[in-house]
Enzyme design. Sequence first.
Site, PDB file in Angstrom:
ATOM      1  N   THR A 260       0.816  -1.223   0.000  1.00 27.42           N
ATOM      2  CA  THR A 260       0.000   0.000   0.000  1.00 27.42           C
ATOM      3  C   THR A 260       0.842   1.262   0.000  1.00 27.42           C
ATOM      4  O   THR A 260       0.475   2.267  -0.624  1.00 27.42           O
ATOM      5  CB  THR A 260      -0.913  -0.001   1.259  1.00 27.42           C
ATOM      6  OG1 THR A 260      -1.805  -1.086   1.132  1.00 27.42           O
ATOM      7  CG2 THR A 260      -1.710   1.275   1.383  1.00 27.42           C
TER       8      THR A 260
ATOM      9  N   ASP B 140       1.455  -6.453  -4.569  1.00 28.95           N
ATOM     10  CA  ASP B 140       0.603  -6.452  -3.388  1.00 28.95           C
ATOM     11  C   ASP B 140       1.101  -7.665  -2.596  1.00 28.95           C
ATOM     12  O   ASP B 140       1.252  -8.741  -3.171  1.00 28.95           O
ATOM     13  CB  ASP B 140      -0.863  -6.639  -3.813  1.00 28.95           C
ATOM     14  CG  ASP B 140      -1.803  -6.585  -2.624  1.00 28.95           C
ATOM     15  OD1 ASP B 140      -2.692  -5.729  -2.637  1.00 28.95           O
ATOM     16  OD2 ASP B 140      -1.647  -7.410  -1.687  1.00 28.95           O
ATOM     17  N   SER B 141       1.346  -7.521  -1.312  1.00 33.58           N
ATOM     18  CA  SER B 141       2.027  -8.617  -0.608  1.00 33.58           C
ATOM     19  C   SER B 141       1.168  -9.866  -0.458  1.00 33.58           C
ATOM     20  O   SER B 141       1.671 -10.921  -0.056  1.00 33.58           O
ATOM     21  CB  SER B 141       2.562  -8.163   0.745  1.00 33.58           C
ATOM     22  OG  SER B 141       1.545  -8.104   1.704  1.00 33.58           O
ATOM     23  N   SER B 142      -0.111  -9.790  -0.799  1.00 27.47           N
ATOM     24  CA  SER B 142      -0.894 -11.023  -0.788  1.00 27.47           C
ATOM     25  C   SER B 142      -0.470 -11.933  -1.947  1.00 27.47           C
ATOM     26  O   SER B 142      -0.848 -13.099  -1.996  1.00 27.47           O
ATOM     27  CB  SER B 142      -2.396 -10.725  -0.831  1.00 27.47           C
ATOM     28  OG  SER B 142      -2.675  -9.863  -1.894  1.00 27.47           O
TER      29      SER B 142
ATOM     30  N   THR C  42       1.639  -4.797   4.085  1.00 29.45           N
ATOM     31  CA  THR C  42       1.478  -5.256   5.472  1.00 29.45           C
ATOM     32  C   THR C  42       0.869  -6.658   5.563  1.00 29.45           C
ATOM     33  O   THR C  42       1.077  -7.357   6.546  1.00 29.45           O
ATOM     34  CB  THR C  42       0.578  -4.283   6.264  1.00 29.45           C
ATOM     35  OG1 THR C  42      -0.681  -4.165   5.592  1.00 29.45           O
ATOM     36  CG2 THR C  42       1.220  -2.921   6.395  1.00 29.45           C
ATOM     37  N   ASP C  43       0.108  -7.074   4.526  1.00 30.24           N
ATOM     38  CA  ASP C  43      -0.655  -8.323   4.640  1.00 30.24           C
ATOM     39  C   ASP C  43       0.223  -9.531   4.980  1.00 30.24           C
ATOM     40  O   ASP C  43      -0.140 -10.346   5.824  1.00 30.24           O
ATOM     41  CB  ASP C  43      -1.433  -8.607   3.351  1.00 30.24           C
ATOM     42  CG  ASP C  43      -2.612  -7.650   3.170  1.00 30.24           C
ATOM     43  OD1 ASP C  43      -2.972  -6.959   4.140  1.00 30.24           O
ATOM     44  OD2 ASP C  43      -3.174  -7.588   2.057  1.00 30.24           O
TER      45      ASP C  43
ATOM     46  N   ARG D  56      -3.782 -26.049  14.190  1.00 30.01           N
ATOM     47  CA  ARG D  56      -4.080 -24.836  14.966  1.00 30.01           C
ATOM     48  C   ARG D  56      -5.088 -25.210  16.050  1.00 30.01           C
ATOM     49  O   ARG D  56      -6.286 -25.315  15.784  1.00 30.01           O
ATOM     50  CB  ARG D  56      -4.602 -23.740  14.057  1.00 30.01           C
ATOM     51  CG  ARG D  56      -3.631 -23.449  12.915  1.00 30.01           C
ATOM     52  CD  ARG D  56      -3.922 -22.133  12.262  1.00 30.01           C
ATOM     53  NE  ARG D  56      -3.491 -21.028  13.115  1.00 30.01           N
ATOM     54  CZ  ARG D  56      -3.717 -19.758  12.848  1.00 30.01           C
ATOM     55  NH1 ARG D  56      -4.354 -19.420  11.767  1.00 30.01           N
ATOM     56  NH2 ARG D  56      -3.303 -18.817  13.669  1.00 30.01           N
TER      57      ARG D  56
ATOM     58  N   GLN E 207      -4.368 -21.319  18.314  1.00 27.62           N
ATOM     59  CA  GLN E 207      -5.082 -20.192  17.691  1.00 27.62           C
ATOM     60  C   GLN E 207      -4.961 -18.930  18.542  1.00 27.62           C
ATOM     61  O   GLN E 207      -5.271 -17.834  18.072  1.00 27.62           O
ATOM     62  CB  GLN E 207      -6.559 -20.553  17.507  1.00 27.62           C
ATOM     63  CG  GLN E 207      -6.756 -21.655  16.486  1.00 27.62           C
ATOM     64  CD  GLN E 207      -8.187 -22.156  16.428  1.00 27.62           C
ATOM     65  OE1 GLN E 207      -9.136 -21.398  16.383  1.00 27.62           O
ATOM     66  NE2 GLN E 207      -8.333 -23.467  16.433  1.00 27.62           N
ATOM     67  N   CYS E 208      -4.523 -19.083  19.798  1.00 26.83           N
ATOM     68  CA  CYS E 208      -4.309 -17.896  20.642  1.00 26.83           C
ATOM     69  C   CYS E 208      -3.025 -17.206  20.205  1.00 26.83           C
ATOM     70  O   CYS E 208      -1.987 -17.863  20.059  1.00 26.83           O
ATOM     71  CB  CYS E 208      -4.121 -18.301  22.097  1.00 26.83           C
ATOM     72  SG  CYS E 208      -5.642 -18.715  22.910  1.00 26.83           S
TER      73      CYS E 208
HETATM   74  N1  ASP Z   1      -2.730  -5.419   0.354  1.00 30.80           N
HETATM   75  C1  ASP Z   1      -1.637  -4.585   0.824  1.00 30.80           C
HETATM   76  C2  ASP Z   1      -0.374  -5.430   0.801  1.00 30.80           C
HETATM   77  O1  ASP Z   1      -0.147  -6.198   1.685  1.00 30.80           O
HETATM   78  C3  ASP Z   1      -1.924  -4.070   2.190  1.00 30.80           C
HETATM   79  C4  ASP Z   1      -0.867  -3.148   2.766  1.00 30.80           C
HETATM   80  O2  ASP Z   1       0.223  -2.959   2.270  1.00 30.80           O
HETATM   81  O3  ASP Z   1      -1.155  -2.559   3.840  1.00 30.80           O
HETATM   82  O4  ASP Z   1       0.396  -5.331  -0.128  1.00 30.80           O
END
Ligand code: ASP
Length: 335
Positions: A12, A55-57, A87-88, A239, A271-272
């Site tokens: 992002t 996109d990190s996904s 962030t993902d 898990r 899962q915790c």
């Molecule tokens: N979908 C974005 C990613 O992980 C989300 C982010 O960066 O906050 O690339």
Amino acid sequence: MRKICLIYTGGTIGMRQNPNGKLAPVDFEELRKNIPTLRLLPIELEVKTMDRPLDSSEMHPSVWADLANEIYTLHDQFDGFVILHGTDTMAFTASALSFMLRGLKKPVIITGSQLPVGVLRTDAVENLLSALEFAAMEEAGAPIIQEVCIYFEYKLYRGNRAYKRSSNEFNAFSSPNFPPLAESGVRMTVHNELLWRSPVAELELHKGYSNEVGVVTLYPGLDFNALQVQPNWRILLLRTFGAGNAPNSPDFIEFLSRCSNNGTVIVNTSQCVSGAVVHGLYDSSSALERFNVLSAKDMTFESALVKAMLLLSESEDLREFGIKFSSSLAGELTE
Ligand code: ASP
């Protein structure tokens, strides 16, 4: 002046709305234009951009391997590294790099943002500038941070201890089983006693990985009879609940024995997000004990999964795997 290599992978932080109104990554020069203060930092910055920012996904272990390889190759030319990343899956990449770069004695700080850099209230500027400052910190010429970290919203975390906790708060990461290594406020405060110092003398690159890892999440009512054991599962992350608990029911035990007949080693991960797996605490984990299940202890799920994927590629011997998995390679668990 400290020399820092900035590696831009996407996320992002460097996104803009495309003609369809969807956020998509743009190139680093767009980002640089939006942070003119970058030039004021007393740091010699060299920027490397991935051919296709992601996109990190869309992240894949082959990209972890490329990143680790790049840092390993450039290691002697720089005092530290900052990686811009979505962030993902940031916590997976941070864990992977911490295990792939064993013996690291320089900072590798991963950061990103919740809002794109061009947006008025963006968190990108603070995150990037502080990550660079932490990467450049030194004492008597030696880097203060010598491990893979995530920097986000005023906190520096050990990367393999952190996970993404929120998709809509600036405070997106948390490290429930290990305190932040440093904070940036009016002053930058580093908690020296928490910093990782690797016992491995020379930097080693371990860039192999295996996909022969499965994940099953337990929930009340899960039909174990319908759950197929995949032939390629050499490791299965289960898990479980709470402190590592699972039902003692016959169909669960039958599932465990099918795994065992398949040669699959089970790792118990809870899962915790806070606390550790403790075998034998409750009667309801006794079935797991009978099948020599490994404990992920207080590792994050991200760290346990990535560690399993990477260690599997290092040895065919699952006993050796178990020994390495259960001990700390880069400060990811409490021994
Ligand atoms: N979908 C974005 C990613 O992980 C989300 C982010 O960066 O906050 O690339």
